[in-house]
Design a protein around this motif. Structure first.
Motif, PDB file in Angstrom:
ATOM      1  N   TRP A 168      10.956 -11.000   6.273  1.00  0.00           N
ATOM      2  CA  TRP A 168       9.903 -10.824   7.233  1.00  0.00           C
ATOM      3  C   TRP A 168       8.734  -9.777   6.681  1.00  0.00           C
ATOM      4  O   TRP A 168       7.691  -9.648   6.856  1.00  0.00           O
ATOM      5  N   THR A 169       9.489  -8.555   6.554  1.00  0.00           N
ATOM      6  CA  THR A 169       8.520  -7.316   5.874  1.00  0.00           C
ATOM      7  C   THR A 169       7.746  -7.577   4.832  1.00  0.00           C
ATOM      8  O   THR A 169       6.693  -7.261   4.656  1.00  0.00           O
ATOM      9  N   LEU A 170       8.260  -8.330   3.719  1.00  0.00           N
ATOM     10  CA  LEU A 170       7.830  -8.878   2.557  1.00  0.00           C
ATOM     11  C   LEU A 170       6.656  -9.727   2.912  1.00  0.00           C
ATOM     12  O   LEU A 170       5.513  -9.380   2.431  1.00  0.00           O
ATOM     13  N   VAL A 171       6.677 -10.471   4.053  1.00  0.00           N
ATOM     14  CA  VAL A 171       5.568 -11.257   4.443  1.00  0.00           C
ATOM     15  C   VAL A 171       4.669 -10.463   5.082  1.00  0.00           C
ATOM     16  O   VAL A 171       3.392 -10.547   4.547  1.00  0.00           O
ATOM     17  N   TYR A 172       4.841  -9.507   6.066  1.00  0.00           N
ATOM     18  CA  TYR A 172       3.626  -8.782   6.783  1.00  0.00           C
ATOM     19  C   TYR A 172       3.293  -7.887   5.757  1.00  0.00           C
ATOM     20  O   TYR A 172       1.886  -7.412   6.025  1.00  0.00           O
ATOM     21  N   ASP A 173       3.870  -7.393   4.834  1.00  0.00           N
ATOM     22  CA  ASP A 173       3.225  -6.324   4.312  1.00  0.00           C
ATOM     23  C   ASP A 173       2.663  -6.712   3.015  1.00  0.00           C
ATOM     24  O   ASP A 173       1.780  -6.171   2.453  1.00  0.00           O
ATOM     25  N   THR A 174       2.929  -7.891   2.618  1.00  0.00           N
ATOM     26  CA  THR A 174       1.988  -8.542   1.580  1.00  0.00           C
ATOM     27  C   THR A 174       0.655  -8.898   2.329  1.00  0.00           C
ATOM     28  O   THR A 174      -0.363  -8.827   1.619  1.00  0.00           O
ATOM     29  N   TRP A 175       0.657  -9.439   3.576  1.00  0.00           N
ATOM     30  CA  TRP A 175      -0.543  -9.658   4.220  1.00  0.00           C
ATOM     31  C   TRP A 175      -1.475  -8.393   4.316  1.00  0.00           C
ATOM     32  O   TRP A 175      -2.544  -8.280   3.886  1.00  0.00           O
ATOM     33  N   TYR A 176      -0.703  -7.177   4.785  1.00  0.00           N
ATOM     34  CA  TYR A 176      -1.425  -5.745   4.592  1.00  0.00           C
ATOM     35  C   TYR A 176      -1.874  -5.305   3.190  1.00  0.00           C
ATOM     36  O   TYR A 176      -2.971  -4.945   2.982  1.00  0.00           O
ATOM     37  N   ALA A 177      -1.092  -5.749   2.133  1.00  0.00           N
ATOM     38  CA  ALA A 177      -1.536  -5.529   0.808  1.00  0.00           C
ATOM     39  C   ALA A 177      -2.607  -6.377   0.418  1.00  0.00           C
ATOM     40  O   ALA A 177      -3.350  -5.720  -0.695  1.00  0.00           O
ATOM     41  N   MET A 178      -2.647  -7.539   0.782  1.00  0.00           N
ATOM     42  CA  MET A 178      -3.840  -8.300   0.619  1.00  0.00           C
ATOM     43  C   MET A 178      -5.300  -7.933   1.168  1.00  0.00           C
ATOM     44  O   MET A 178      -6.170  -8.075   0.524  1.00  0.00           O
ATOM     45  N   VAL A 179      -5.135  -6.924   1.914  1.00  0.00           N
ATOM     46  CA  VAL A 179      -6.381  -6.149   2.456  1.00  0.00           C
ATOM     47  C   VAL A 179      -7.024  -5.107   1.286  1.00  0.00           C
ATOM     48  O   VAL A 179      -8.111  -5.041   1.275  1.00  0.00           O
ATOM     49  N   ASP A 180      -6.060  -4.668   0.811  1.00  0.00           N
ATOM     50  CA  ASP A 180      -6.345  -3.618  -0.374  1.00  0.00           C
ATOM     51  C   ASP A 180      -6.325  -4.030  -1.679  1.00  0.00           C
ATOM     52  O   ASP A 180      -6.561  -3.407  -2.525  1.00  0.00           O
ATOM     53  N   ARG A 181      -6.159  -5.344  -1.860  1.00  0.00           N
ATOM     54  CA  ARG A 181      -5.754  -5.737  -3.238  1.00  0.00           C
ATOM     55  C   ARG A 181      -7.019  -5.457  -4.330  1.00  0.00           C
ATOM     56  O   ARG A 181      -6.639  -5.067  -5.503  1.00  0.00           O
ATOM     57  N   ASP A 182      -8.266  -5.730  -3.889  1.00  0.00           N
ATOM     58  CA  ASP A 182      -9.276  -5.589  -4.814  1.00  0.00           C
ATOM     59  C   ASP A 182      -9.213  -4.108  -5.318  1.00  0.00           C
ATOM     60  O   ASP A 182      -9.546  -3.666  -6.412  1.00  0.00           O
ATOM     61  N   ASP A 183      -9.125  -2.819  -4.202  1.00  0.00           N
ATOM     62  CA  ASP A 183      -8.988  -1.503  -4.785  1.00  0.00           C
ATOM     63  C   ASP A 183      -7.884  -1.304  -5.642  1.00  0.00           C
ATOM     64  O   ASP A 183      -7.798  -0.403  -6.320  1.00  0.00           O
ATOM     65  N   ASP A 184      -6.643  -1.928  -5.239  1.00  0.00           N
ATOM     66  CA  ASP A 184      -5.490  -1.847  -5.772  1.00  0.00           C
ATOM     67  C   ASP A 184      -5.368  -2.214  -7.344  1.00  0.00           C
ATOM     68  O   ASP A 184      -5.128  -1.334  -8.181  1.00  0.00           O
ATOM     69  N   LEU A 185      -6.287  -3.219  -7.667  1.00  0.00           N
ATOM     70  CA  LEU A 185      -6.486  -3.747  -8.952  1.00  0.00           C
ATOM     71  C   LEU A 185      -7.173  -2.783  -9.752  1.00  0.00           C
ATOM     72  O   LEU A 185      -6.957  -2.528 -11.109  1.00  0.00           O
ATOM     73  N   LYS A 186      -8.173  -2.006  -9.512  1.00  0.00           N
ATOM     74  CA  LYS A 186      -8.839  -1.117 -10.000  1.00  0.00           C
ATOM     75  C   LYS A 186      -8.142   0.236 -10.359  1.00  0.00           C
ATOM     76  O   LYS A 186      -8.231   0.665 -11.350  1.00  0.00           O
ATOM     77  N   ILE A 187      -7.522   0.594  -9.454  1.00  0.00           N
ATOM     78  CA  ILE A 187      -6.596   1.934  -9.758  1.00  0.00           C
ATOM     79  C   ILE A 187      -5.371   1.689 -10.095  1.00  0.00           C
ATOM     80  O   ILE A 187      -4.438   2.453 -10.475  1.00  0.00           O
ATOM     81  N   GLY A 188      -4.688   0.379 -10.135  1.00  0.00           N
ATOM     82  CA  GLY A 188      -3.420   0.410 -10.984  1.00  0.00           C
ATOM     83  C   GLY A 188      -2.184   0.404  -9.915  1.00  0.00           C
ATOM     84  O   GLY A 188      -1.059   0.519 -10.531  1.00  0.00           O
ATOM     85  N   ILE A 189      -2.655   0.103  -8.778  1.00  0.00           N
ATOM     86  CA  ILE A 189      -1.166   0.123  -7.752  1.00  0.00           C
ATOM     87  C   ILE A 189      -0.676  -1.377  -7.660  1.00  0.00           C
ATOM     88  O   ILE A 189      -1.460  -2.151  -7.647  1.00  0.00           O
ATOM     89  N   LYS A 190       0.763  -1.037  -7.875  1.00  0.00           N
ATOM     90  CA  LYS A 190       1.298  -2.563  -7.692  1.00  0.00           C
ATOM     91  C   LYS A 190       1.833  -2.827  -6.572  1.00  0.00           C
ATOM     92  O   LYS A 190       2.116  -2.027  -5.517  1.00  0.00           O
ATOM     93  N   SER A 191       1.850  -4.221  -6.155  1.00  0.00           N
ATOM     94  CA  SER A 191       2.211  -4.822  -5.041  1.00  0.00           C
ATOM     95  C   SER A 191       2.369  -6.224  -5.076  1.00  0.00           C
ATOM     96  O   SER A 191       2.065  -6.763  -6.228  1.00  0.00           O
ATOM     97  N   THR A 192       3.220  -6.899  -4.211  1.00  0.00           N
ATOM     98  CA  THR A 192       3.390  -8.142  -4.340  1.00  0.00           C
ATOM     99  C   THR A 192       1.960  -9.102  -4.181  1.00  0.00           C
ATOM    100  O   THR A 192       1.901 -10.037  -4.767  1.00  0.00           O
ATOM    101  N   ALA A 193       1.089  -8.454  -3.202  1.00  0.00           N
ATOM    102  CA  ALA A 193      -0.187  -9.154  -3.285  1.00  0.00           C
ATOM    103  C   ALA A 193      -0.993  -9.279  -4.418  1.00  0.00           C
ATOM    104  O   ALA A 193      -1.539 -10.207  -5.110  1.00  0.00           O
TER     105      ALA A 193
END
Length: 288
Positions: free
Chosen positions: A177-202
């Motif tokens: 369940w945490t994997l589900v809701y925190d992936t939704w959360y990570a999808m909010v920041d996905r564009d920024d994370d791709l630019k700075i090299g942060i890893k996530s399930t999103a």
């Protein structure tokens, strides 16, 4: 720099006391585990300890998360004005606060039993290590799920003195369940994370995110069904589980266009998943 008292709002914000959603996402599975372990009525002693512990450990997790991300947050739209990112709170002050919160949490758990105290050490390690996982793996959400779910075996340890199989099934359901809701959360920041090299399930799921999220949601429902079967729950629990499945479908509709707003609303919507999980277990065990 102003005195710590003058900066109290910044310290409260660092601990996310102004944003209770994370506290509730930790609280609901904790309460569900307490009610399940206590056969419908946990001891008042343990209930007070675990509720206080949820607030303290969630605050500690937020502090160490912002400490770990202090050099990244300034480059992310959602987090650029956090107290550590802007320098309103120093890294040293954050570490002192984190240590103080861990001490408070340990004092609380000392009022349980030696088995639960031993389990709490694993929870402290998970809470401290999670924020650094996004540098090394695309699955920091799994570590977060373990950290958020560690209260489940601890609740059984405090109530029963051991951790039965049903507790571990609930623990793994909580990770999913945490994997589900925190992936939704990570999808909010996905564009920024791709630019700075942060890893996530999103980032890892990419264009297959909705499909994989759907599969994970089905897995969570199946794991919770095992919990219900092992615990002998019926009636209210199964109705709650059906409602959770419907809510998961609604979250998919919120994220179908992958907008920041939609994904964030899907994340927030998981509060009601927690409400239903707890209510289903509480009512089913009371009914029994």
């Amino acid at each position: 720099m102003p005195s710590p008292l003058a900066r109290l709002p910044d310290f409260l914000r660092l601990m996310r006391l102004d944003r209770p959603i994370g506290t509730w996402l930790l609280m609901w599975p904790t309460l569900a585990a307490l009610w399940l372990a206590g056969d419908g009525l946990p001891t008042r002693h343990n209930l007070i300890i675990f509720i206080a512990g949820v607030y303290v450990m969630r605050a500690a997790g937020c502090v160490i998360n912002d400490y770990a991300d202090r050099h990244f947050d300034a480059h992310v739209k959602r987090t650029h004005d956090r107290p550590l990112a802007t320098g309103r709170i120093s890294a040293r002050e954050a570490l002192i606060l984190f240590g103080a919160l861990l001490v408070i949490a340990f004092v609380l758990v000392c009022f349980t039993n030696p088995f639960t105290i031993a389990l709490s050490l694993g929870g402290a390690v998970l809470a401290a290590s999670y924020p650094f996982m996004k540098r090394y793996t695309h699955f920091p959400q799994v570590v977060l799920g373990a950290a958020f779910g560690w209260s489940i075996p601890m609740a059984f340890g405090a109530e029963q003195g051991h951790v039965p199989a049903v507790a571990w099934w609930l623990f793994f359901a909580n990770i999913g369940w945490t994997l589900v809701y925190d992936t939704w959360y990570a999808m909010v920041d996905r564009d920024d994370d791709l630019k700075i090299g942060i890893k996530s399930t999103a980032v890892l799921f990419g264009r297959f995110d909705l499909v994989i999220q759907g599969a994970l949601q089905v897995l969570v429902v199946l794991l919770l069904a095992v919990v219900g079967k092992l615990a002998g729950l019926d009636g209210f629990y199964w109705a709650a589980l059906a409602a959770i499945a419907i809510i998961f479908g609604y979250q998919q509709s919120l994220c179908r266009t992958r907008t920041r707003e939609g994904c964030f609303q899907a994340f927030l919507n998981n509060h009601w998943v927690g409400v239903l999980l707890f209510a289903g277990i509480a009512l089913a065990t009371w009914q029994a």
